[in-house]
Design a protein around this motif. Structure first.
Motif, PDB file in Angstrom:
ATOM      1  N   ASN A  20      -6.509  -7.157   4.196  1.00  0.00           N
ATOM      2  CA  ASN A  20      -6.322  -5.723   4.079  1.00  0.00           C
ATOM      3  C   ASN A  20      -4.876  -5.283   4.233  1.00  0.00           C
ATOM      4  O   ASN A  20      -4.525  -4.148   3.916  1.00  0.00           O
ATOM      5  CB  ASN A  20      -7.187  -4.998   5.125  1.00  0.00           C
ATOM      6  CG  ASN A  20      -8.670  -5.127   4.815  1.00  0.00           C
ATOM      7  OD1 ASN A  20      -9.052  -5.278   3.664  1.00  0.00           O
ATOM      8  ND2 ASN A  20      -9.506  -5.062   5.846  1.00  0.00           N
ATOM      9  N   LYS A  57      -0.828  -5.374  -0.515  1.00  0.00           N
ATOM     10  CA  LYS A  57      -0.728  -4.249  -1.441  1.00  0.00           C
ATOM     11  C   LYS A  57      -1.760  -4.384  -2.548  1.00  0.00           C
ATOM     12  O   LYS A  57      -1.859  -5.414  -3.197  1.00  0.00           O
ATOM     13  CB  LYS A  57       0.677  -4.215  -2.046  1.00  0.00           C
ATOM     14  CG  LYS A  57       0.903  -3.128  -3.083  1.00  0.00           C
ATOM     15  CD  LYS A  57       2.302  -3.231  -3.648  1.00  0.00           C
ATOM     16  CE  LYS A  57       2.533  -2.190  -4.727  1.00  0.00           C
ATOM     17  NZ  LYS A  57       3.892  -2.313  -5.316  1.00  0.00           N
ATOM     18  N   LYS A  58      -2.538  -3.309  -2.778  1.00  0.00           N
ATOM     19  CA  LYS A  58      -3.542  -3.339  -3.830  1.00  0.00           C
ATOM     20  C   LYS A  58      -2.876  -3.123  -5.183  1.00  0.00           C
ATOM     21  O   LYS A  58      -2.049  -2.229  -5.354  1.00  0.00           O
ATOM     22  CB  LYS A  58      -4.604  -2.258  -3.578  1.00  0.00           C
ATOM     23  CG  LYS A  58      -5.481  -2.530  -2.363  1.00  0.00           C
ATOM     24  CD  LYS A  58      -6.574  -1.492  -2.242  1.00  0.00           C
ATOM     25  CE  LYS A  58      -7.483  -1.805  -1.050  1.00  0.00           C
ATOM     26  NZ  LYS A  58      -8.576  -0.800  -0.909  1.00  0.00           N
ATOM     27  N   HIS A 106      -0.368  -9.376  -2.904  1.00  0.00           N
ATOM     28  CA  HIS A 106      -1.649  -8.785  -3.303  1.00  0.00           C
ATOM     29  C   HIS A 106      -2.870  -9.363  -2.602  1.00  0.00           C
ATOM     30  O   HIS A 106      -3.994  -8.927  -2.864  1.00  0.00           O
ATOM     31  CB  HIS A 106      -1.829  -8.938  -4.819  1.00  0.00           C
ATOM     32  CG  HIS A 106      -0.731  -8.323  -5.618  1.00  0.00           C
ATOM     33  ND1 HIS A 106      -0.551  -6.946  -5.711  1.00  0.00           N
ATOM     34  CD2 HIS A 106       0.285  -8.881  -6.342  1.00  0.00           C
ATOM     35  CE1 HIS A 106       0.504  -6.692  -6.477  1.00  0.00           C
ATOM     36  NE2 HIS A 106       1.020  -7.843  -6.862  1.00  0.00           N
ATOM     37  N   GLN A 120     -11.467  -9.408  -9.779  1.00  0.00           N
ATOM     38  CA  GLN A 120     -10.178  -8.769 -10.020  1.00  0.00           C
ATOM     39  C   GLN A 120      -9.401  -9.413 -11.161  1.00  0.00           C
ATOM     40  O   GLN A 120      -8.814  -8.716 -11.990  1.00  0.00           O
ATOM     41  CB  GLN A 120      -9.328  -8.812  -8.741  1.00  0.00           C
ATOM     42  CG  GLN A 120      -9.883  -7.994  -7.583  1.00  0.00           C
ATOM     43  CD  GLN A 120      -9.076  -8.224  -6.319  1.00  0.00           C
ATOM     44  OE1 GLN A 120      -9.125  -9.289  -5.730  1.00  0.00           O
ATOM     45  NE2 GLN A 120      -8.320  -7.217  -5.923  1.00  0.00           N
TER      46      GLN A 120
END
Length: 209
Positions: free
Chosen positions: A21, A24-25, A91, A98
């Motif tokens: 978590n 960075k998304k 990421h 994804q």
């Protein structure tokens, strides 16, 4: 048994999701770009390994040419490892939903050929992804086993084997083989007997460890 406990502590669920978590998304455009890059990296990682047996037959396993062949492979491995680590640091461990199965596999494949330090660092993220069903359990098992073998320790899941000079395959030493199937089942893998049979490698709990 110390390293066994260390691995399980390393894979603690709470710390795994915390690390995931913190990254960075990426948006959909970034994910597509990363997917394409990782799929290209996979091809680079696998190309030499797909032809090494033919090269050995032609050049000789212990020849100067094959020594140089593996020097080139190792140099490339370091470059690919550095890039993949940078992607994971930014990421997180990108899951199948994804970036797709191949790009997800690339993360594991490159680390599998990378340093023990990288395996130790990113194994928890792969475990978290496996728990989310976003990565394959066999990849985690192989990563952990390769890390232990590289550190001259017994493997946990029995995924690593080698060939002798006569071409006969045998498994690297396994930690507490009587508990091997329990560990494999907990990870969602088939039994060691089934795995060994699929590879046509003889194995029993009383095999030399």
């Amino acid at each position: 048994m110390k390293h066994l406990l260390y691995i399980f502590c390393l894979a603690s669920t709470w710390s795994l999701f915390a690390q995931q978590n913190d990254t960075k998304k990426a948006d959909s455009i970034q994910l597509h770009q990363i997917r394409v890059e990782l799929e290209t990296i996979f091809k680079k990682d696998q190309t030499f390994r797909r032809i090494y047996q033919e090269a050995e037959k032609k050049l000789g396993r212990d020849s100067f040419e094959m020594e140089y062949f593996w020097e080139v492979v190792e140099a490339q491995d370091k470059v690919l490892e550095k890039r993949v680590c940078a992607i994971i640091d930014t990421h997180g461990w990108l899951g199948i939903s994804q970036v797709g199965r191949l790009a997800n596999t690339t993360l594991w494949a490159v680390l599998q050929h990378g340093s023990v330090a990288s395996k130790e660092k990113y194994a928890p993220l792969l475990k978290a992804s496996v728990l989310q069903k976003e990565s394959r359990a066999i990849h985690y098992a192989r990563l952990i086993d390769r890390m232990l073998i590289n550190s001259n320790k017994a493997q946990l899941y029995g995924t690593q084997y080698e060939y002798d000079d006569k071409g006969k395959a045998s498994f690297f030493p396994i930690e507490t083989p009587e508990l091997l199937n329990k560990r494999r089942k907990e990870l969602g893998l088939n039994s060691m007997e089934e795995f060994a049979a699929s590879l046509k490698i003889e194995w029993t709990q009383t095999s030399k460890q």
